[in-house]
Design a protein around this motif. Structure first.
Motif, short mmCIF file in Angstrom:
data_model
loop_
_atom_site.label_atom_id
_atom_site.label_comp_id
_atom_site.label_asym_id
_atom_site.label_seq_id
_atom_site.Cartn_x
_atom_site.Cartn_y
_atom_site.Cartn_z
N UNK A 1 31.22 39.26 44.69
CA UNK A 1 30.34 39.02 43.55
C UNK A 1 30.06 37.54 43.36
N UNK A 2 28.84 37.18 42.88
CA UNK A 2 28.55 35.79 42.52
C UNK A 2 29.49 35.34 41.41
N UNK A 3 29.90 34.08 41.44
CA UNK A 3 30.88 33.58 40.47
C UNK A 3 30.35 33.66 39.04
N UNK A 4 29.06 33.46 38.85
CA UNK A 4 28.49 33.53 37.50
C UNK A 4 28.63 34.92 36.90
N UNK A 5 28.57 35.96 37.74
CA UNK A 5 28.82 37.32 37.27
C UNK A 5 30.31 37.59 37.15
N UNK A 6 31.06 37.14 38.14
CA UNK A 6 32.51 37.34 38.14
C UNK A 6 33.14 36.75 36.88
N UNK A 7 32.64 35.61 36.45
CA UNK A 7 33.17 34.97 35.24
C UNK A 7 33.03 35.87 34.03
N UNK A 8 31.88 36.53 33.92
CA UNK A 8 31.66 37.41 32.78
C UNK A 8 32.63 38.59 32.78
N UNK A 9 33.07 38.99 33.96
CA UNK A 9 33.98 40.14 34.08
C UNK A 9 35.40 39.80 33.66
N UNK A 10 35.67 38.52 33.33
CA UNK A 10 36.96 38.15 32.77
C UNK A 10 37.17 38.85 31.43
N UNK A 11 36.09 39.32 30.82
CA UNK A 11 36.25 40.05 29.55
C UNK A 11 37.05 41.33 29.75
N UNK A 12 37.17 41.81 30.99
CA UNK A 12 38.06 42.96 31.24
C UNK A 12 39.50 42.62 30.85
N UNK B 1 28.43 45.93 26.42
CA UNK B 1 26.98 45.80 26.59
C UNK B 1 26.66 44.54 27.38
N UNK B 2 27.38 43.43 27.08
CA UNK B 2 27.16 42.19 27.80
C UNK B 2 27.46 42.32 29.28
N UNK B 3 28.52 43.06 29.61
CA UNK B 3 28.86 43.29 31.02
C UNK B 3 27.73 44.05 31.72
N UNK B 4 27.21 45.08 31.05
CA UNK B 4 26.11 45.87 31.64
C UNK B 4 24.90 44.97 31.90
N UNK B 5 24.56 44.12 30.92
CA UNK B 5 23.43 43.20 31.10
C UNK B 5 23.69 42.24 32.26
N UNK B 6 24.94 41.73 32.35
CA UNK B 6 25.28 40.80 33.42
C UNK B 6 25.16 41.44 34.79
N UNK B 7 25.64 42.67 34.93
CA UNK B 7 25.56 43.37 36.21
C UNK B 7 24.10 43.59 36.59
N UNK B 8 23.27 43.99 35.64
CA UNK B 8 21.86 44.24 35.92
C UNK B 8 21.15 42.94 36.31
N UNK B 9 21.59 41.81 35.73
CA UNK B 9 20.97 40.53 36.06
C UNK B 9 21.17 40.18 37.54
N UNK B 10 22.35 40.49 38.08
CA UNK B 10 22.67 40.10 39.46
C UNK B 10 22.51 41.26 40.45
N UNK B 11 22.10 42.42 39.96
CA UNK B 11 22.11 43.61 40.81
C UNK B 11 21.28 43.45 42.08
N UNK B 12 20.13 42.80 41.97
CA UNK B 12 19.25 42.67 43.12
C UNK B 12 19.79 41.71 44.16
N UNK B 13 20.82 40.87 43.80
CA UNK B 13 21.35 39.88 44.73
C UNK B 13 22.58 40.37 45.48
#
Length: 321
Positions: A266-277, A307-319
């Motif tokens: 995963x890109x680090x910018x998305x991975x960082x958001x997943x720290x909310x887990x 909801x923020x996690x879902x938005x983050x995943x969708x933001x990077x999904x195409x990459x």
């Protein structure tokens, strides 16, 4: 992408265990819980090091230097800074500052990506970060009110010097763990021949001498200062050693292994958001330990984090393949 998400979720579930240690051992200094965890991590890492010795022995001097720096800054300095900040300034403000890590790391990694493909336009990244930040604020505001009430009942007071020093240490902790996941992910991508498990073991081995040095240094300080803590195992040695071994295995070795695997996918910018887990897991364990259900404000914060996690995943999904 699914593999990376599941690994990040697993790492969060493991790291959330760290937050129940102070609840289970409230009579132990926070710094002892930190050093105890990392001594256990280092000792546990000796086992996979033996089993994986072929891969471990081919690590170069530069690999070991990188593992040492990551262990020192991302493990020991971060945890020592956080534990000391909470002792000096009480829990509310340091906890709030540390809670901003998913947003701070995501901003820095997107601002200065290791590769152009890892970044996205700020207008696309902003919605998930804003939602996650609001969720963090909601959760922290409710939990901090609970902490303040408990501190007020116990009659805890802090001097202004201690409060300011504690806040500065908390900011140092934020800086340390902003640096760690970004550098760790880039090193793994630059060295794909190093497996996530081998890199977790290397960090454990690098942590052991540092943790032992810090542990016995703290013991010497207690002796000189005349502290009342029964160094090294405290008033409940069996519970302390057992819990440190569990956390050293689960939160450190397994947690870092899973985080390393997620860092490769995963890109680090998305991975960082997943720290909310980690935040969500810590809340789950804390409310189970308390035997109480979360209030509406905490539930609203949890919903926003999801909801923020879902938005983050969708933001990077195409990459991500």
């Amino acid at each position: 992408m699914l593999s990376g998400l599941l690994c990040a979720l697993g790492a969060g579930l493991m790291w959330g265990l760290v937050f129940i240690a102070p609840l289970m051992l409230p009579d132990y200094p926070g710094i002892m819980l930190s050093f105890g965890r990392y001594v256990a991590f280092g000792l546990i890492a000796l086992v996979p090091a033996l089993l994986d010795r072929k891969r471990v022995t081919v690590l170069t001097k530069s690999d070991w230097r990188a593992a040492l720096k990551l262990s020192l800054i991302g493990n020991l300095l971060y945890c020592a800074a956080l534990a000391t900040a909470i002792q000096l300034a009480d829990a509310p403000l340091p906890t709030m500052l540390i809670g901003t890590l998913p947003v701070v790391i995501s901003v820095f990694s997107n601002w200065s990506p290791g590769h152009a493909a890892e970044s996205v336009a700020w207008r696309r990244l902003a919605p998930s970060l804003i939602i996650i930040l609001i969720g963090i604020l909601c959760v922290n505001a409710a939990e901090l009110a609970h902490m303040r009430a408990a501190a007020s009942e116990a009659g805890h007071t802090r001097s202004m010097f201690d409060y300011v020093l504690g806040c500065l240490l908390a900011l140092g902790g934020v800086a340390a763990w902003t640096w760690y996941p970004i550098v760790n992910a880039r090193y793994l991508r630059a060295n794909p021949h190093i497996s996530p498990s081998t890199w977790a073991t290397a960090q454990g081995l690098a942590t052991l001498p540092l943790a032992l040095l810090g542990l016995f240094g703290y013991g010497a300080y207690l002796k000189l200062a005349g502290g009342s803590y029964a160094f090294p195992f405290g008033p409940r040695p069996l519970q302390f050693v057992g819990l440190m071994l569990v956390i050293g295995l689960c939160a450190s070795w397994i947690g870092i292994l899973l985080w390393n695997k997620a860092s490769q996918h995963l890109p680090t910018a998305l991975l960082a958001q997943l720290i909310v887990f980690e935040t969500l897991s810590a809340l789950l364990y804390a409310f189970i330990f308390r035997g109480a259900a979360p209030g509406m404000q905490v539930m609203a914060g949890i919903a926003l984090l999801c909801i923020g996690i879902v938005f983050g995943v969708r933001t990077f999904q195409h990459q991500i393949p």
